[in-house]
Write a protein that holds these residues in place. Structure first.
Motif, PDB file in Angstrom:
ATOM      1  N   PRO A 150       0.830  -1.213   0.000  1.00 29.45           N
ATOM      2  CA  PRO A 150       0.000   0.000   0.000  1.00 29.45           C
ATOM      3  C   PRO A 150       0.864   1.263   0.000  1.00 29.45           C
ATOM      4  O   PRO A 150       1.940   1.289   0.613  1.00 29.45           O
ATOM      5  N   PRO A 151       0.404   2.316  -0.693  1.00 27.95           N
ATOM      6  CA  PRO A 151       1.176   3.567  -0.723  1.00 27.95           C
ATOM      7  C   PRO A 151       1.328   4.182   0.670  1.00 27.95           C
ATOM      8  O   PRO A 151       0.429   4.040   1.494  1.00 27.95           O
ATOM      9  N   GLU A 152       2.471   4.822   0.877  1.00 32.69           N
ATOM     10  CA  GLU A 152       2.713   5.388   2.216  1.00 32.69           C
ATOM     11  C   GLU A 152       2.508   6.888   2.286  1.00 32.69           C
ATOM     12  O   GLU A 152       2.456   7.460   3.371  1.00 32.69           O
ATOM     13  N   THR A 153       2.455   7.537   1.130  1.00 32.47           N
ATOM     14  CA  THR A 153       2.176   8.980   1.119  1.00 32.47           C
ATOM     15  C   THR A 153       1.059   9.264   0.113  1.00 32.47           C
ATOM     16  O   THR A 153       0.771   8.433  -0.754  1.00 32.47           O
ATOM     17  N   TRP A 154       0.503  10.454   0.225  1.00 33.34           N
ATOM     18  CA  TRP A 154      -0.575  10.827  -0.696  1.00 33.34           C
ATOM     19  C   TRP A 154      -0.074  10.881  -2.135  1.00 33.34           C
ATOM     20  O   TRP A 154      -0.762  10.484  -3.070  1.00 33.34           O
ATOM     21  N   ASP A 155       1.158  11.347  -2.293  1.00 37.73           N
ATOM     22  CA  ASP A 155       1.728  11.396  -3.650  1.00 37.73           C
ATOM     23  C   ASP A 155       1.868   9.988  -4.233  1.00 37.73           C
ATOM     24  O   ASP A 155       1.647   9.780  -5.426  1.00 37.73           O
ATOM     25  N   ASP A 156       2.248   9.033  -3.367  1.00 36.37           N
ATOM     26  CA  ASP A 156       2.339   7.640  -3.831  1.00 36.37           C
ATOM     27  C   ASP A 156       0.965   7.151  -4.283  1.00 36.37           C
ATOM     28  O   ASP A 156       0.834   6.417  -5.273  1.00 36.37           O
ATOM     29  N   PHE A 157      -0.058   7.564  -3.539  1.00 34.33           N
ATOM     30  CA  PHE A 157      -1.419   7.141  -3.890  1.00 34.33           C
ATOM     31  C   PHE A 157      -1.839   7.737  -5.238  1.00 34.33           C
ATOM     32  O   PHE A 157      -2.410   7.049  -6.086  1.00 34.33           O
ATOM     33  N   LEU A 158      -1.498   9.019  -5.437  1.00 31.84           N
ATOM     34  CA  LEU A 158      -1.816   9.659  -6.725  1.00 31.84           C
ATOM     35  C   LEU A 158      -1.071   8.952  -7.858  1.00 31.84           C
ATOM     36  O   LEU A 158      -1.617   8.749  -8.948  1.00 31.84           O
ATOM     37  N   ALA A 159       0.208   8.564  -7.561  1.00 40.45           N
ATOM     38  CA  ALA A 159       1.006   7.879  -8.585  1.00 40.45           C
ATOM     39  C   ALA A 159       0.379   6.517  -8.925  1.00 40.45           C
ATOM     40  O   ALA A 159       0.346   6.122 -10.105  1.00 40.45           O
ATOM     41  N   LEU A 160      -0.142   5.840  -7.897  1.00 41.75           N
ATOM     42  CA  LEU A 160      -0.806   4.549  -8.136  1.00 41.75           C
ATOM     43  C   LEU A 160      -2.052   4.741  -9.005  1.00 41.75           C
ATOM     44  O   LEU A 160      -2.301   3.971  -9.944  1.00 41.75           O
ATOM     45  N   CYS A 161      -2.818   5.800  -8.705  1.00 41.91           N
ATOM     46  CA  CYS A 161      -4.019   6.102  -9.500  1.00 41.91           C
ATOM     47  C   CYS A 161      -3.629   6.349 -10.960  1.00 41.91           C
ATOM     48  O   CYS A 161      -4.302   5.881 -11.885  1.00 41.91           O
ATOM     49  N   LYS A 162      -2.529   7.084 -11.156  1.00 37.39           N
ATOM     50  CA  LYS A 162      -2.107   7.426 -12.523  1.00 37.39           C
ATOM     51  C   LYS A 162      -1.699   6.168 -13.289  1.00 37.39           C
ATOM     52  O   LYS A 162      -2.057   5.988 -14.461  1.00 37.39           O
ATOM     53  N   LYS A 163      -0.973   5.294 -12.568  1.00 37.67           N
ATOM     54  CA  LYS A 163      -0.532   4.043 -13.186  1.00 37.67           C
ATOM     55  C   LYS A 163      -1.747   3.223 -13.640  1.00 37.67           C
ATOM     56  O   LYS A 163      -1.766   2.655 -14.733  1.00 37.67           O
ATOM     57  N   LEU A 164      -2.760   3.173 -12.791  1.00 42.38           N
ATOM     58  CA  LEU A 164      -3.973   2.418 -13.117  1.00 42.38           C
ATOM     59  C   LEU A 164      -4.678   3.036 -14.319  1.00 42.38           C
ATOM     60  O   LEU A 164      -5.127   2.344 -15.235  1.00 42.38           O
ATOM     61  N   LYS A 165      -4.749   4.370 -14.296  1.00 41.97           N
ATOM     62  CA  LYS A 165      -5.444   5.058 -15.388  1.00 41.97           C
ATOM     63  C   LYS A 165      -4.724   4.818 -16.721  1.00 41.97           C
ATOM     64  O   LYS A 165      -5.370   4.565 -17.750  1.00 41.97           O
ATOM     65  N   ASP A 166      -3.372   4.899 -16.661  1.00 42.54           N
ATOM     66  CA  ASP A 166      -2.595   4.666 -17.880  1.00 42.54           C
ATOM     67  C   ASP A 166      -2.782   3.248 -18.415  1.00 42.54           C
ATOM     68  O   ASP A 166      -2.657   2.992 -19.610  1.00 42.54           O
ATOM     69  N   ALA A 167      -3.083   2.325 -17.483  1.00 37.94           N
ATOM     70  CA  ALA A 167      -3.290   0.922 -17.897  1.00 37.94           C
ATOM     71  C   ALA A 167      -4.736   0.682 -18.333  1.00 37.94           C
ATOM     72  O   ALA A 167      -5.131  -0.457 -18.587  1.00 37.94           O
ATOM     73  N   GLY A 168      -5.532   1.747 -18.380  1.00 37.10           N
ATOM     74  CA  GLY A 168      -6.920   1.622 -18.837  1.00 37.10           C
ATOM     75  C   GLY A 168      -7.867   1.141 -17.757  1.00 37.10           C
ATOM     76  O   GLY A 168      -8.971   0.676 -18.045  1.00 37.10           O
ATOM     77  N   ILE A 169      -7.440   1.239 -16.496  1.00 38.27           N
ATOM     78  CA  ILE A 169      -8.289   0.802 -15.377  1.00 38.27           C
ATOM     79  C   ILE A 169      -8.746   2.045 -14.620  1.00 38.27           C
ATOM     80  O   ILE A 169      -7.932   2.909 -14.287  1.00 38.27           O
ATOM     81  N   THR A 170     -10.069   2.135 -14.337  1.00 40.83           N
ATOM     82  CA  THR A 170     -10.564   3.273 -13.553  1.00 40.83           C
ATOM     83  C   THR A 170      -9.980   3.144 -12.143  1.00 40.83           C
ATOM     84  O   THR A 170     -10.198   2.126 -11.473  1.00 40.83           O
ATOM     85  N   PRO A 171      -9.222   4.157 -11.702  1.00 48.77           N
ATOM     86  CA  PRO A 171      -8.485   3.952 -10.453  1.00 48.77           C
ATOM     87  C   PRO A 171      -9.325   3.993  -9.169  1.00 48.77           C
ATOM     88  O   PRO A 171      -9.225   3.092  -8.346  1.00 48.77           O
ATOM     89  N   PHE A 172     -10.151   5.039  -9.016  1.00 45.14           N
ATOM     90  CA  PHE A 172     -10.714   5.267  -7.668  1.00 45.14           C
ATOM     91  C   PHE A 172     -12.049   5.988  -7.768  1.00 45.14           C
ATOM     92  O   PHE A 172     -12.197   6.923  -8.556  1.00 45.14           O
ATOM     93  N   TYR A 173     -12.996   5.528  -6.987  1.00 42.97           N
ATOM     94  CA  TYR A 173     -14.286   6.221  -6.860  1.00 42.97           C
ATOM     95  C   TYR A 173     -14.591   6.409  -5.381  1.00 42.97           C
ATOM     96  O   TYR A 173     -14.259   5.551  -4.562  1.00 42.97           O
ATOM     97  N   GLU A 174     -15.259   7.496  -5.109  1.00 38.74           N
ATOM     98  CA  GLU A 174     -15.758   7.714  -3.753  1.00 38.74           C
ATOM     99  C   GLU A 174     -17.024   8.537  -3.901  1.00 38.74           C
ATOM    100  O   GLU A 174     -17.016   9.554  -4.600  1.00 38.74           O
ATOM    101  N   SER A 175     -18.093   8.102  -3.261  1.00 36.65           N
ATOM    102  CA  SER A 175     -19.378   8.756  -3.516  1.00 36.65           C
ATOM    103  C   SER A 175     -19.372  10.201  -3.012  1.00 36.65           C
ATOM    104  O   SER A 175     -18.720  10.522  -2.017  1.00 36.65           O
TER     105      SER A 175
END
Lengths: 318, 423
Positions: B170-195
């Motif tokens: 799991p990411p340890e900083t917020w920037d790491d989390f954003l980087a994970l989201c970007k990686k997912l998006k680049d791979a064509g996967i919707t990264p994150f939803y929150e209502s």
């Protein structure tokens, strides 16, 4: 063109002469009977309207939170607060937009629909039922169904259809402030047009066919028949329909709430939602009561204005 | 001279008037709810207004009845949240509230300040209640509610989808989390939803980190005027809004409900969602083969969980049968009561004499939740939490759409608080 042979057109009114005769003949029995029938209604009116409205008026001058039994008197503070609260002002703006737009748009769609449904064609009763159907289920259910249809993600029903037909990406029907406002109005028009068309249909069927026959003899076009016969005789129906639409629009809560919960932001928040949330969920009964009192006055004024307009139109065409 | 007093017409008229009067009185009584009391009927009766539904509470209450055959338990079930709060409010006002009811974040200020619940601090079993739970329903040293569970909120992720982008830890900083989201998006996967229809758990955890850095007194300090939302919320809001600024999360979430994002997650359409422990059961039921796990929300100074103490049981200060009411609450927090409740709800119970067996997907969350290491603004706000929560949700929806800025959101919260405090 003057329709010289067209008889005087009178707005359709309930026949009351026999009632008047009865009143003159047996005034005592009718008054007692009236009293018997009126008493339960009067009790309901006092218990469910007069007492709560008086309580609201009292609470609007206090800081009552729904729990304490001796709230403090705060004068007009709650009223002043209303005009400083952006969410309240936004709710006022949206509610007026919703009430006015649905009243106009339902009217301009229901009348042509009623004219169409008044004609003879195969499957007419089925079509009439189909248009009336949206008025049958609970509005909350309609809201949930339309929420599914207008889901702003690509998996939403409407977005899936648009993507398969045009290749366009998802449209944020309920996630964009402007689109959410338009969507709530559009769903309301869909839900109410059939019901109001049936109301107009009832009035249309009461117009004597002689009027149209005479106008035809005089050489009137379809538009002229509509303009000079149908429309004037539909004014009482319009008065009823628009009064219902306007009052329901001003106090609307269920449909926008089930579709958008008042969002995004404050874009589809209605005054009634503010009343419920401020008064109950947020324990600000005093502030919500002030809104209720102001709301009652505004609705009263709007309804009076609308009735005056309807009466003026009726006088003009009678 | 004719005696009109006894004439048939007069008698008929009088009879008619009496009939009408009777009907009016009956109608008025029915409409105003007069007649039989809504409270307890006999000395051995105790009434309970339940927050949880019948399916959840029945085994627990059946056991109470078995252990206390002399007590007649009358239960009614509310519809949380708003329906329960408003019904309880009306019943308290009319003096017909149940002997045992629920105190929760949305009504605790009014219940505690109004003296509508009994002080439970002297009960012999109060030491069994977790410290965080006691603190939530304590005012001036008096404990007004016995909460037996808490919930945690964080990022629930689909392990298979994250594995596609080489996720290991799991990411340890917020920037790491954003980087994970970007990686997912680049791979064509919707990264994150929150209502968007409630307080986002990711933002709550980020603000929780800020609160932790302030020594846990951030909200009390805001209310005391020592600091402000502008000073404490702006940075977490800036971090959080990067999700939308960098186009990692669709602004459509502003109009989505919790059920809608859960449904997207169950279908495998999104890799991560912000949600609470309560959602796990239904997701596992709908997608039994999905490999899931919760991770905490990473911030600039560590990771944190959103979460709150669950509603607590309160004894009506005017209970008609206070002894039986206390007996009921004592049972509800006992090992037997909590065990039966936990079996029905899979809740993260926090009483000291019972350790629940929970789903492995919650393993990283449970220690923090049982220790009370979580944060949810609307629970910690000292007053006006419902009004401020509603305002916050609307402002965040505007922020998601790019109609406002983090600075303006924080300032608007300060303005709202000032207005609610009558300043």
């Amino acid at each position: 063109m003057a329709l010289s042979t067209t008889p005087d057109l009178q707005p359709l009114q309930p026949q009351t002469s026999s009632n008047r005769t009865l009143t003159r003949k047996r005034p005592h029995r009718l008054s007692v009977t009236s009293w018997v029938f009126m008493a339960p209604i009067a009790v309901v009116f006092v218990v469910l309207y007069v007492i709560p409205m008086s309580q609201s008026l009292y609470y609007s001058f206090t800081d009552f939170d729904g729990y304490v039994s001796n709230p403090a008197f705060v004068g007009f503070d709650n009223y002043a607060e209303l005009f400083k609260d952006p969410s309240m002002l936004s709710a006022l703006g949206y509610t007026i937009f919703y009430a006015v737009s649905t009243t106009i748009l339902v009217t301009v769609t229901a009348i042509p629909l009623a004219l169409t449904l008044n004609r003879k064609f195969f499957g007419r009763n089925l079509v009439r039922s189909a248009f009336f159907f949206p008025a049958v289920p609970s509005v909350a259910i309609l809201g949930l169904v339309w929420g599914f249809i207008l889901n702003p993600l690509g998996s939403g029903v409407l977005n899936s259809i648009i993507r398969s037909l045009t290749g366009l990406g998802p449209i944020p029907w309920l996630s964009d402030s402007t689109l959410a406002q338009l969507s709530t109005v559009a769903v309301t028009i869909w839900a109410l047009t059939g019901w109001h068309a049936v109301l107009y249909l009832a009035y249309l069927q009461a117009i004597p066919a002689d009027y149209y026959e005479v106008s035809k003899i005089d050489g009137a076009s379809s538009w002229q028949s509509f303009r000079y016969i149908t429309l004037p005789l539909l004014i009482p129906a319009m008065a009823v329909s628009q009064l219902l639409l306007m009052t329901n629009g001003l106090k609307v809560f269920d449909l926008p709430f089930t579709l958008t919960r008042g969002g995004p932001g404050f874009s589809t928040r209605t005054l009634t939602q503010s009343l419920i949330e401020d008064g109950i969920a947020q324990s600000r009964v005093g502030a919500a009561s002030a809104l209720a009192v102001l709301f009652l006055i505004v609705v009263g004024l709007v309804v009076l204005g609308q009735m005056a307009l309807s009466n003026a139109l009726q006088r003009k065409y009678s | 001279m004719l005696n009109h007093t006894n004439s048939p017409q007069r008698r008929r008229k009088t009879s008619l008037r009496l009939t009408v009067l009777g009907a009016v009185v009956a109608a008025a009584a029915a409409l105003t709810g007069c007649g039989s009391s809504g409270g307890s009927g006999s000395e051995n009766t105790v009434s309970f207004y339940s927050w949880d539904n019948e399916a959840s509470m029945k085994p627990v209450l059946d056991e109470f009845k078995k252990q206390n055959p002399s007590i007649d338990l009358k239960v009614s079930y509310g519809t949380p949240v708003q329906g329960y709060i408003s019904t309880l409010q009306t019943r308290i006002n009319s003096g017909t509230a149940a002997d045992v009811f629920i105190i929760t974040a949305e009504n605790k200020t009014e219940i505690m300040e109004g003296g509508f619940a009994k002080d439970l601090s002297g009960e012999p079993w109060i030491g069994n209640i977790a410290d965080a739970a006691k603190a939530t329903y304590t005012k001036d040293g008096k404990v007004y509610g016995a909460a037996t569970a808490s919930w945690g909120g964080g990022i629930l992720y689909n392990k298979d989808l994250l594995a596609k982008v080489g996720f290991t830890n799991p990411p340890e900083t917020w920037d790491d989390f954003l980087a994970l989201c970007k990686k997912l998006k680049d791979a064509g996967i919707t990264p994150f939803y929150e209502s968007g229809d409630g307080m986002p758990v990711s933002l709550a955890a980020l603000v929780g980190l800020q609160n932790e850095a302030s020594g846990g007194t951030m909200d009390a300090d805001i209310w005391a005027g020592k600091t402000s939302f502008a000073k404490t919320w702006t940075e977490p809001l800036k971090d959080w809004s990067e999700l939308f600024k960098q186009d990692l999360v669709s602004p459509s979430v502003a109009g989505l409900t919790g059920d809608q994002i859960t449904s997207e997650f169950q279908r495998g359409s999104v890799a991560m969602i912000g949600t609470g422990s309560w959602a796990l059961g239904s997701i596992q039921k709908a997608a039994p083969d999905m490999k899931l796990e919760f991770m905490p929300v990473p911030g600039d100074s560590g990771t944190y969980w959103a979460g709150a103490v669950s509603p607590g049981y309160a004894v009506n200060a005017k209970a008609k049968n206070p002894e039986a009411a206390e007996k009921l609450v004592e049972f509800l927090q006992s090992k037997t009561g909590v065990e039966l409740y936990q079996k029905q709800n899979a809740a993260i119970t926090t009483t000291k004499d019972f350790t629940p067996e929970l789903d492995p997907a919650l393993s990283s969350m449970v220690p923090a939740v049982r220790d009370g290491k979580f944060y949810l603004p609307q629970v910690t706000w000292p007053t006006n939490s419902a009004a401020l929560n509603s305002e916050t949700v609307s402002l965040l929806q505007q922020l998601i759409q790019g109609q406002t800025t983090p600075e303006k959101v924080a300032s608007a919260l300060d303005a709202k608080l000032a207005s609610l405090q009558g300043k």
